[in-house]
Design a protein around this motif. Structure first.
Motif, PDB file in Angstrom:
ATOM      1  N   GLN A 199       9.019  -5.092   1.468  1.00 14.46           N
ATOM      2  CA  GLN A 199       9.480  -3.969   0.651  1.00 14.46           C
ATOM      3  C   GLN A 199       9.787  -2.758   1.526  1.00 14.46           C
ATOM      4  O   GLN A 199      10.920  -2.295   1.596  1.00 14.46           O
ATOM      5  CB  GLN A 199       8.425  -3.607  -0.403  1.00 14.46           C
ATOM      6  CG  GLN A 199       8.162  -4.710  -1.404  1.00 14.46           C
ATOM      7  CD  GLN A 199       9.363  -4.969  -2.299  1.00 14.46           C
ATOM      8  OE1 GLN A 199      10.079  -4.047  -2.687  1.00 14.46           O
ATOM      9  NE2 GLN A 199       9.592  -6.227  -2.633  1.00 14.46           N
ATOM     10  N   ARG A 200       8.775  -2.254   2.179  1.00 18.51           N
ATOM     11  CA  ARG A 200       8.926  -1.171   3.144  1.00 18.51           C
ATOM     12  C   ARG A 200       7.812  -1.318   4.170  1.00 18.51           C
ATOM     13  O   ARG A 200       6.644  -1.474   3.818  1.00 18.51           O
ATOM     14  CB  ARG A 200       8.899   0.196   2.461  1.00 18.51           C
ATOM     15  CG  ARG A 200       7.680   0.478   1.627  1.00 18.51           C
ATOM     16  CD  ARG A 200       7.780   1.838   0.938  1.00 18.51           C
ATOM     17  NE  ARG A 200       6.560   2.178   0.220  1.00 18.51           N
ATOM     18  CZ  ARG A 200       6.309   1.815  -1.033  1.00 18.51           C
ATOM     19  NH1 ARG A 200       7.210   1.108  -1.706  1.00 18.51           N
ATOM     20  NH2 ARG A 200       5.174   2.148  -1.612  1.00 18.51           N
ATOM     21  N   GLU A 257      11.469  -1.257   8.030  1.00 11.92           N
ATOM     22  CA  GLU A 257      12.077  -2.279   7.186  1.00 11.92           C
ATOM     23  C   GLU A 257      12.017  -1.747   5.758  1.00 11.92           C
ATOM     24  O   GLU A 257      10.946  -1.343   5.290  1.00 11.92           O
ATOM     25  CB  GLU A 257      11.309  -3.589   7.309  1.00 11.92           C
ATOM     26  CG  GLU A 257      11.941  -4.755   6.557  1.00 11.92           C
ATOM     27  CD  GLU A 257      11.131  -6.035   6.718  1.00 11.92           C
ATOM     28  OE1 GLU A 257      11.712  -7.060   7.068  1.00 11.92           O
ATOM     29  OE2 GLU A 257       9.901  -5.973   6.496  1.00 11.92           O
ATOM     30  N   TYR A 258      13.158  -1.764   5.070  1.00  8.03           N
ATOM     31  CA  TYR A 258      13.210  -1.103   3.767  1.00  8.03           C
ATOM     32  C   TYR A 258      14.117  -1.881   2.826  1.00  8.03           C
ATOM     33  O   TYR A 258      15.228  -2.272   3.202  1.00  8.03           O
ATOM     34  CB  TYR A 258      13.736   0.325   3.925  1.00  8.03           C
ATOM     35  CG  TYR A 258      13.776   1.122   2.641  1.00  8.03           C
ATOM     36  CD1 TYR A 258      12.607   1.556   2.033  1.00  8.03           C
ATOM     37  CD2 TYR A 258      14.991   1.435   2.038  1.00  8.03           C
ATOM     38  CE1 TYR A 258      12.641   2.298   0.848  1.00  8.03           C
ATOM     39  CE2 TYR A 258      15.035   2.180   0.864  1.00  8.03           C
ATOM     40  CZ  TYR A 258      13.857   2.597   0.271  1.00  8.03           C
ATOM     41  OH  TYR A 258      13.900   3.322  -0.885  1.00  8.03           O
ATOM     42  N   MET A 259      13.629  -2.106   1.599  1.00  5.54           N
ATOM     43  CA  MET A 259      14.458  -2.727   0.579  1.00  5.54           C
ATOM     44  C   MET A 259      14.983  -1.630  -0.334  1.00  5.54           C
ATOM     45  O   MET A 259      14.211  -0.913  -0.972  1.00  5.54           O
ATOM     46  CB  MET A 259      13.674  -3.751  -0.257  1.00  5.54           C
ATOM     47  CG  MET A 259      14.533  -4.413  -1.342  1.00  5.54           C
ATOM     48  SD  MET A 259      13.656  -5.656  -2.327  1.00  5.54           S
ATOM     49  CE  MET A 259      13.424  -6.938  -1.106  1.00  5.54           C
ATOM     50  N   THR A 260      16.291  -1.496  -0.390  1.00  4.69           N
ATOM     51  CA  THR A 260      16.905  -0.442  -1.191  1.00  4.69           C
ATOM     52  C   THR A 260      16.752  -0.742  -2.674  1.00  4.69           C
ATOM     53  O   THR A 260      16.520  -1.888  -3.085  1.00  4.69           O
ATOM     54  CB  THR A 260      18.389  -0.300  -0.849  1.00  4.69           C
ATOM     55  OG1 THR A 260      19.076  -1.506  -1.219  1.00  4.69           O
ATOM     56  CG2 THR A 260      18.587  -0.037   0.634  1.00  4.69           C
ATOM     57  N   SER A 264      16.814  -4.348  -4.712  1.00  2.00           N
ATOM     58  CA  SER A 264      15.679  -4.813  -5.511  1.00  2.00           C
ATOM     59  C   SER A 264      16.043  -5.012  -6.977  1.00  2.00           C
ATOM     60  O   SER A 264      15.382  -5.774  -7.682  1.00  2.00           O
ATOM     61  CB  SER A 264      14.520  -3.812  -5.404  1.00  2.00           C
ATOM     62  OG  SER A 264      14.890  -2.561  -5.955  1.00  2.00           O
ATOM     63  N   SER A 287      15.095  -7.092   2.476  1.00  2.00           N
ATOM     64  CA  SER A 287      15.057  -5.738   3.031  1.00  2.00           C
ATOM     65  C   SER A 287      15.905  -5.708   4.293  1.00  2.00           C
ATOM     66  O   SER A 287      16.430  -6.738   4.728  1.00  2.00           O
ATOM     67  CB  SER A 287      13.611  -5.339   3.349  1.00  2.00           C
ATOM     68  OG  SER A 287      13.026  -6.292   4.236  1.00  2.00           O
TER      69      SER A 287
END
Length: 327
Positions: A244-245, A260-263, A267, A284
């Protein structure tokens, strides 16, 4: 027989009509009053006019409303103006009353109280330790002792303070440890009476998110080391959800972070969007958060470090979340 029944039925008709009329009256004025009907035909009454012979000095506005200032740039009505994100939105983070920040060999404390609250606590610390005070200035936020210089200033986050214990620009570890213990035993409800004037950021100095061409960036009116330390602290806490982040790397020398990031757009992809895309699962992506010094300001940018698409909306979304740590 039928004629008798008809007479009995006709006998009750007047009573039924009377009952209906009575209940209708109750619906307006009695226990079953429906006040919605009171406003269907309401009209505006004429304004109150005082006689010309009145004494004008006896009549003033009870609640005067100031005229709107015409200074400043008029905002475009179609502009997308969003309120600032608070630290706890979407993250559940709450700062401790006393926390440490560190960049290289520089270490200081961040206290979740304004400078007007912390200053008397520092004075109490000096008295309790019977330190020899050589100079003290509430207006400058400094207490000079024979052992160390204790400095106080507003922190990046609103309503918080920074406390340093130094000598010759170097952190005095033993002094800072003692200060941390002393402040931790206090609370934000301590006495607010102090001659210290809190160093508040003015409206022109608060951080702002702005668009430069197709890119978004955050302008922060603070030095790059202070900003990096604050972001590093909260990214370690908030970016700790794999997939996720997640904080992958922190570079204090280069003043950057790899996350690391899921926008939100990724999502919220529905099954139909997933079927007709090359990615059959939500993923992500790697983003580099880079800080750049610009005089007495720091600029924060979010740079795509992977192969997946990273739109301007995605960029702003991430910057709003991260900059929320500094509000």
């Amino acid at each position: 027989m039928s004629s008798v029944l008809e007479k009995r039925a006709l006998k009750w008709i007047p009573l039924a009509l009377a009952t209906a009329v009575t209940l209708t009256g109750c619906a307006r004025d009695g226990f079953y009053d429906d006040r919605n009907l009171d406003y269907t035909e309401a009209t505006s009454a004429p304004p109150l006019i005082l006689p010309e012979t009145r004494n004008t000095e006896r009549y003033r506005d009870a609640l005067p409303v100031p005229q709107a200032a015409s200074q400043g740039t008029r905002l475009d009505e179609a502009a997308d103006i969003r309120p600032p994100q608070s630290l706890t939105i979407g993250s559940g983070l709450e700062p401790e009353y006393v926390e440490r920040r560190e960049v290289g060999d520089q270490v200081w404390l961040v206290v979740a109280a304004d400078t007007g609250t912390v200053w008397p606590q520092l004075e109490e610390f000096v008295r309790s330790r019977q330190l020899s005070v050589q100079d003290s200035s509430a207006s400058q936020g400094i207490i000079v002792t024979s052992q160390a210089d204790i400095r106080l200033q507003s922190a990046l986050r609103s309503g918080s303070s920074e406390v340093r214990c130094e000598r010759g620009g170097q952190t005095m570890a033993s002094c800072l440890d003692a200060l941390e213990s002393h402040l931790s035993s206090r609370s934000a409800s301590a006495s607010l009476s102090s001659s210290w004037t809190a160093q508040r950021l003015t409206d022109e100095q608060t951080l702002q998110i702005r668009q430069q061409g197709d890119e978004w960036e955050v302008v922060i009116p603070q030095s790059i080391d202070r900003v990096w330390a604050e972001l590093n602290h909260y990214l370690e806490l908030d970016f700790a959800q794999e997939g996720q982040r997640d904080l992958l790397a922190a570079d204090p020398d280069g003043h950057s972070f790899l996350v690391e990031y899921m926008t939100k757009a990724e999502s919220e992809r529905n099954p139909l969007q997933i079927i007709f895309s090359r990615d059959v699962r939500k993923m992500s992506q790697e983003i580099r958060l880079a800080l750049q010094s610009n005089g007495d300001q720091t600029v924060l940018r979010a740079i795509n470090a992977g192969e997946r698409a990273f739109s301007a909306d995605d960029q702003r979304e991430l910057l709003e979340r991260v900059s929320g740590y500094l509000r």
